[in-house]
Design a protein around this motif. Structure first.
Motif, PDB file in Angstrom:
ATOM      1  N   ARG A  22       0.820  -1.306  -0.092  1.00 17.72           N
ATOM      2  CA  ARG A  22      -0.169  -0.029   0.014  1.00 17.72           C
ATOM      3  C   ARG A  22       0.725   1.243   0.035  1.00 17.72           C
ATOM      4  NH1 ARG A  22      -2.510  -3.998   2.238  1.00 17.72           N
ATOM      5  NH2 ARG A  22      -5.041  -3.995   2.255  1.00 17.72           N
ATOM      6  N   CYS A  23       2.017   1.272   0.559  1.00 14.05           N
ATOM      7  CA  CYS A  23       3.079   2.298   0.616  1.00 14.05           C
ATOM      8  C   CYS A  23       4.331   2.187  -0.070  1.00 14.05           C
ATOM      9  CB  CYS A  23       3.018   2.608   2.125  1.00 14.05           C
ATOM     10  SG  CYS A  23       1.945   2.545   3.184  1.00 14.05           S
ATOM     11  N   PRO A  24       4.897   3.229  -0.616  1.00 15.17           N
ATOM     12  CA  PRO A  24       6.004   3.239  -0.952  1.00 15.17           C
ATOM     13  C   PRO A  24       7.185   2.748   0.159  1.00 15.17           C
ATOM     14  CG  PRO A  24       5.047   5.137  -1.572  1.00 15.17           C
ATOM     15  CD  PRO A  24       4.162   4.685  -0.572  1.00 15.17           C
ATOM     16  N   ALA A  25       8.174   2.150  -0.077  1.00 13.37           N
ATOM     17  CA  ALA A  25       8.944   1.421   0.674  1.00 13.37           C
ATOM     18  C   ALA A  25       9.763   2.404   1.637  1.00 13.37           C
ATOM     19  CB  ALA A  25      10.173   0.625   0.170  1.00 13.37           C
ATOM     20  N   ASP A  26       9.892   3.744   0.991  1.00 17.68           N
ATOM     21  CA  ASP A  26      10.534   4.749   1.511  1.00 17.68           C
ATOM     22  C   ASP A  26       9.584   5.386   2.623  1.00 17.68           C
ATOM     23  OD1 ASP A  26       8.944   6.124  -0.186  1.00 17.68           O
ATOM     24  OD2 ASP A  26      10.518   7.701  -0.507  1.00 17.68           O
ATOM     25  N   LEU A  27       8.339   4.987   3.056  1.00 22.42           N
ATOM     26  CA  LEU A  27       7.726   5.548   3.774  1.00 22.42           C
ATOM     27  C   LEU A  27       7.560   4.697   5.111  1.00 22.42           C
ATOM     28  CD1 LEU A  27       4.804   7.231   1.722  1.00 22.42           C
ATOM     29  CD2 LEU A  27       6.557   8.428   2.948  1.00 22.42           C
ATOM     30  N   VAL A  28       8.110   3.613   4.955  1.00 20.55           N
ATOM     31  CA  VAL A  28       8.171   2.468   6.030  1.00 20.55           C
ATOM     32  C   VAL A  28       9.626   2.159   6.646  1.00 20.55           C
ATOM     33  CG1 VAL A  28       7.590   0.099   6.398  1.00 20.55           C
ATOM     34  CG2 VAL A  28       6.321   1.200   4.970  1.00 20.55           C
ATOM     35  N   THR A  29       9.523   2.302   8.032  1.00 20.05           N
ATOM     36  CA  THR A  29      10.815   2.077   8.808  1.00 20.05           C
ATOM     37  C   THR A  29      10.594   0.890   9.537  1.00 20.05           C
ATOM     38  OG1 THR A  29      11.250   4.471   8.875  1.00 20.05           O
ATOM     39  CG2 THR A  29      12.329   3.262  10.391  1.00 20.05           C
ATOM     40  N   ALA A  30      11.510  -0.028   9.695  1.00 13.53           N
ATOM     41  CA  ALA A  30      11.475  -1.220  10.500  1.00 13.53           C
ATOM     42  C   ALA A  30      12.577  -1.057  11.552  1.00 13.53           C
ATOM     43  CB  ALA A  30      11.941  -2.285   9.829  1.00 13.53           C
ATOM     44  N   ALA A  31      11.866  -0.861  12.909  1.00 15.11           N
ATOM     45  CA  ALA A  31      12.616  -0.766  14.207  1.00 15.11           C
ATOM     46  C   ALA A  31      12.672  -2.295  14.571  1.00 15.11           C
ATOM     47  CB  ALA A  31      11.736  -0.020  15.057  1.00 15.11           C
ATOM     48  N   VAL A  32      14.080  -2.494  14.792  1.00 12.29           N
ATOM     49  CA  VAL A  32      14.651  -3.882  15.152  1.00 12.29           C
ATOM     50  C   VAL A  32      15.729  -3.960  16.097  1.00 12.29           C
ATOM     51  CG1 VAL A  32      13.780  -5.026  12.993  1.00 12.29           C
ATOM     52  CG2 VAL A  32      15.989  -4.287  13.075  1.00 12.29           C
TER      53      VAL A  32
END
Length: 174
Positions: A22-32
């Motif tokens: 649903r979203c461009p990857a650059d709008l998603v951040t994975a906190a790990v």
């Protein structure tokens, strides 16, 4: 920007996968905890950043600039430690100016504060304390989900990718 905490876990990966539909990857951040364990997410264009519930400084850093946060509950079994981890995450999100938090709680945690629900109850109370009432900042809000078994579709589409989110132009995949 949308941040998914515990994104290298099974549920976190499911949510990230649905977000990427649903979203461009650059709008998603994975906190790990360990960015090396999320190299596959980075290869797909997701920002992967350290975010450890036991190291609050990393949480504040990864939450900086986030519009929305999916706070996946800690796998910690000790209720006191889990509550402290969640409190650190909520405090870091508030300090970083996160607009909305979606939290994976536990059924009954809103009314029960003992046993398995204790840490979730404390977290829900903390979220409501920060985001409810006349002193809350405009645009702030929180959502508490009853269980981790809520569908990723509900979390991604209706909660994290709302009409006002930058990813509202849903991408279709064939």
């Amino acid at each position: 920007m949308i941040v998914v905490s515990a994104a290298s876990g099974a549920f976190g990966r499911l949510v990230v996968d649905r977000l990427l539909e649903r979203c461009p990857a650059d709008l998603v951040t994975a906190a790990v905890r360990d960015p090396g364990k999320a190299a596959d997410l980075a290869a797909r264009g997701v920002r992967v950043r350290p975010g450890d519930y036991d190291v609050p400084k990393t949480l504040r850093t990864v939450f900086e600039g986030a519009d929305r946060l999916l706070l996946i509950s800690s796998p910690e079994l000790d209720p006191a430690r889990r509550a402290a981890q969640h409190r650190a995450a909520v405090d870091a999100a508030v300090d970083a100016g996160v607009g909305s938090i979606v939290y994976t709680s536990f059924l009954g945690a809103g009314t029960q504060s003992d046993g398995v629900t204790a840490a979730h109850h404390a977290t829900e109370r903390g979220l409501h304390r920060h985001f409810a009432g006349p002193s809350r900042s405009a645009g702030y809000g929180s959502f508490v989900l009853p269980t981790k078994n809520e569908s990723a579709d509900l979390i991604c589409h209706r909660r994290l990718c709302s009409q006002s989110a930058p990813c509202s132009a849903a991408r279709t995949s064939k």
